[in-house]
Motif scaffolding. Structure first.
Motif, PDB file in Angstrom:
ATOM      1  N   UNK A 284       0.845  -1.194   0.000  1.00  0.00           N
ATOM      2  CA  UNK A 284       0.000   0.000   0.000  1.00  0.00           C
ATOM      3  C   UNK A 284       0.880   1.243   0.000  1.00  0.00           C
ATOM      4  N   UNK A 285       0.258   2.382  -0.262  1.00  0.00           N
ATOM      5  CA  UNK A 285       0.987   3.650  -0.263  1.00  0.00           C
ATOM      6  C   UNK A 285       0.492   4.560   0.859  1.00  0.00           C
ATOM      7  N   UNK A 286      -0.052   3.964   1.921  1.00  0.00           N
ATOM      8  CA  UNK A 286      -0.569   4.711   3.061  1.00  0.00           C
ATOM      9  C   UNK A 286       0.602   5.233   3.900  1.00  0.00           C
ATOM     10  N   UNK A 287       0.712   6.551   4.122  1.00  0.00           N
ATOM     11  CA  UNK A 287       1.833   7.056   4.938  1.00  0.00           C
ATOM     12  C   UNK A 287       1.708   6.671   6.405  1.00  0.00           C
ATOM     13  N   UNK A 288       0.492   6.299   6.872  1.00  0.00           N
ATOM     14  CA  UNK A 288       0.281   5.897   8.257  1.00  0.00           C
ATOM     15  C   UNK A 288       0.312   4.388   8.447  1.00  0.00           C
ATOM     16  N   UNK A 289       0.843   3.670   7.475  1.00  0.00           N
ATOM     17  CA  UNK A 289       0.973   2.216   7.583  1.00  0.00           C
ATOM     18  C   UNK A 289       2.286   1.898   8.312  1.00  0.00           C
ATOM     19  N   UNK A 290       2.255   1.081   9.366  1.00  0.00           N
ATOM     20  CA  UNK A 290       3.508   0.762  10.056  1.00  0.00           C
ATOM     21  C   UNK A 290       4.417  -0.156   9.248  1.00  0.00           C
ATOM     22  N   UNK A 291       3.875  -0.855   8.244  1.00  0.00           N
ATOM     23  CA  UNK A 291       4.669  -1.775   7.430  1.00  0.00           C
ATOM     24  C   UNK A 291       5.301  -1.075   6.236  1.00  0.00           C
ATOM     25  N   UNK A 292       4.535  -0.215   5.531  1.00  0.00           N
ATOM     26  CA  UNK A 292       5.013   0.399   4.288  1.00  0.00           C
ATOM     27  C   UNK A 292       5.256   1.902   4.403  1.00  0.00           C
ATOM     28  N   UNK A 293       4.716   2.558   5.419  1.00  0.00           N
ATOM     29  CA  UNK A 293       4.843   4.000   5.568  1.00  0.00           C
ATOM     30  C   UNK A 293       5.935   4.373   6.553  1.00  0.00           C
ATOM     31  N   UNK A 294       5.827   5.573   7.082  1.00  0.00           N
ATOM     32  CA  UNK A 294       6.857   6.080   7.988  1.00  0.00           C
ATOM     33  C   UNK A 294       6.374   6.170   9.431  1.00  0.00           C
ATOM     34  N   UNK A 295       5.258   5.508   9.759  1.00  0.00           N
ATOM     35  CA  UNK A 295       4.704   5.574  11.108  1.00  0.00           C
ATOM     36  C   UNK A 295       5.442   4.620  12.040  1.00  0.00           C
ATOM     37  N   UNK A 296       5.892   5.148  13.184  1.00  0.00           N
ATOM     38  CA  UNK A 296       6.605   4.332  14.164  1.00  0.00           C
ATOM     39  C   UNK A 296       5.634   3.854  15.243  1.00  0.00           C
ATOM     40  N   UNK A 297       5.829   2.613  15.668  1.00  0.00           N
ATOM     41  CA  UNK A 297       5.013   2.026  16.728  1.00  0.00           C
ATOM     42  C   UNK A 297       5.825   2.071  18.010  1.00  0.00           C
ATOM     43  N   UNK A 298       5.195   2.597  19.069  1.00  0.00           N
ATOM     44  CA  UNK A 298       5.895   2.696  20.343  1.00  0.00           C
ATOM     45  C   UNK A 298       4.892   2.441  21.454  1.00  0.00           C
ATOM     46  N   UNK A 299       5.360   2.107  22.606  1.00  0.00           N
ATOM     47  CA  UNK A 299       4.477   1.985  23.760  1.00  0.00           C
ATOM     48  C   UNK A 299       3.760   0.660  23.830  1.00  0.00           C
ATOM     49  N   UNK A 300       2.442   0.707  24.004  1.00  0.00           N
ATOM     50  CA  UNK A 300       1.627  -0.446  24.358  1.00  0.00           C
ATOM     51  C   UNK A 300       1.223  -1.252  23.123  1.00  0.00           C
TER      52      UNK A 300
END
Length: 113
Positions: free
Chosen positions: A22-38
């Motif tokens: 996908x080209x979703x910027x909020x995708x944790x796999x393909x975009x630049x969104x970082x997962x942190x915390x819980x």
């Protein structure tokens, strides 16, 4: 023809990378969104739009007055990446991110296996 984006390795147990791209910027796999915390295991209750959903998180709460545990549930709004095929009733893993909107602070990482 657009080229395939590389899938990031999130190293989260119980979650496998999606098959679609996908080209979703909020995708944790393909975009630049970082997962942190819980990280939470939840059930999808309602799909609101194609990009957001409501999930139900059930957890144990200790009541000090009666010295017992009780089940409590909360609803959370989450972002659904375009590369994941999510339906109502699915058990999914969500991760905390930076705030994406006023109410969305979690993103779906994948179906729980």
């Amino acid at each position: 023809m657009p080229e395939q984006k590389a899938i990031k390795n999130l190293q989260i147990p119980g979650v496998s990378p999606p098959q679609k791209s996908c080209s979703d910027p909020y995708c944790p796999w393909h975009g630049s969104l970082k997962v942190r915390g819980v990280l939470l295991e939840v059930v999808v209750e309602k799909l609101r739009t194609k990009e957001s959903a409501v999930v139900r998180h059930e957890h144990l709460y200790y009541n000090r007055k009666y010295k017992r545990y009780e089940w409590r549930r909360t609803k959370k709004h989450v972002h659904v990446p375009a590369c994941l095929d999510i339906k109502e009733g699915d058990k999914v893993v969500i991760g905390e991110t930076r705030p994406l909107s006023k109410t969305i602070k979690f993103v779906i990482l994948g179906k729980h296996t």
